[in-house]
Design an enzyme around this catalytic site. Sequence first.
Site: not given
Ligand code: ARG
Length: 473
Positions: A39, A172, A293, A299, A306
């Site tokens: 992550s 409406h 545009s 335009k 939007e």
């Molecule tokens: N990267 C993990 C998360 O965002 C951290 C916690 C990980 N814990 C584990 N038991 N693998 O949730």
Amino acid sequence: MSDKNSPNTSNPDSSNSAKPWAGRFTEPTDAFVEAFTASVAFDQRLYRQDIQGSIAHAQMLAHVGVLTDSECQQIVDGLKAIEADITAGNFSWSVTLEDVHMNIESALTSKIGEVGKKLHTGRSRNDQVATDVRLYLREEIDTISAELTRLLNGMLDKAEAEADTIMPGFTHLQIAQPVTFGHHVLAWAEMFVRDAERLQDCRKRVNVMPLGAAALAGTTYPVDRNFTAEKLGFDKPAANSLDAVSDRDFVIEFISCASIMMMHMSRIAEELVLWSSSLVNFIELSDSFCTGSSIMPQKKNPDVPELVRGKTGRIYGHLMNMLTLMKSQPLAYNKDNQEDKEPLFDTIDNLKGSLKIYADMLPHINVNKQAMYDAASKGFSTATDLADYLVRNGVPFRDAHEVVGKAVRSGVEQGKDLSELNLAELQSFSDAIKDDVFDVLTVEGSVAARDHLGGTAPKQVKLAVKALRKKLA
Ligand code: ARG
């Protein structure tokens, strides 16, 4: 993510030896599994909060005698140096080290040696990550609240400036009754006042500290959770360790607040797009908030509203994502929860961007008062005023409604508004109509007559602006 800090996916050291949990394993992690489960590409955004949490945790461990003061000092100094490195872009993130927590912990041990390995005493990444996300979100809620206040102040200035500007009010999307533009802007403001209140309420449930829950059951060390909570500015430690590491309801709650805010912004967007169309021509957005545009030279497109309208769908998607992520998850922590970060971060980024651009843009809306006035004078918008006039002159409301309906039908047939019918014509519908009737058939008279708390009269709009200013101060 800056290029400098992007994770090194072709890490030469992808053996398990770098991983803090390597002891249990005999074979290296499959390279794709490593990349799939990591992550760090997105959670490195939490580095400041991760370090802030680690410093407080180390100080708590020293406070209860698990670390010596000197060990604690080395850890704190090391973490501060790492924070400076990351901020300066001098930190190499490693996918092998999976996430922000293990990257920083590993860098700490490289920097200060063996004592760095003591930081994780009485802690797990499970309570660590939940703490980091809460600290991060708390800060962002405060930034968003300040932006909301800026947006609201701009609306109040606009409402005050346009307290006397008459426009048609719609139901409406048909012309219904005249209102003041200031009153309309104040309706927007009320929505965002509620949004600000909702966000403050959500903050209370965000500001609770998971640390001390460790992996799920708590820890065998004599932790002082109140000490850590106070250091980190949390209102209190979470009451149950299983709940503390597992629930992401606070993320869901925040994204639901964000969804409601985006919904409100999308409603304003719809009106701005409609009003700036040459068909309606009530307003002109300033050039700096529009685009052209590539093919049609004439335009000037309302891209900003939007796009905000479009982003609303994206935030709703994140809400549905998080509700589904949490659905049926057994206690306690599950890796599913790693998936909370990208929807949360994307919600924060787009919500902040949308609020900023609205706060910047709304004060610069140019109002075409004549077009608004002309439109308000059309569509028999003072028909209700005529009915109320008849009631004041003794006609029961249902009969008055019938009389005005006939007058309107006659106006439609002749292509005239009510105020364009002459007195004799009007009196042919009811002898309760006297020569003062024209006072109530003007749009000015119509708005001025709605002179009570919450009404559209210019006087009431100015009072409402004052009351809201006081509330926001
Ligand atoms: N990267 C993990 C998360 O965002 C951290 C916690 C990980 N814990 C584990 N038991 N693998 O949730």
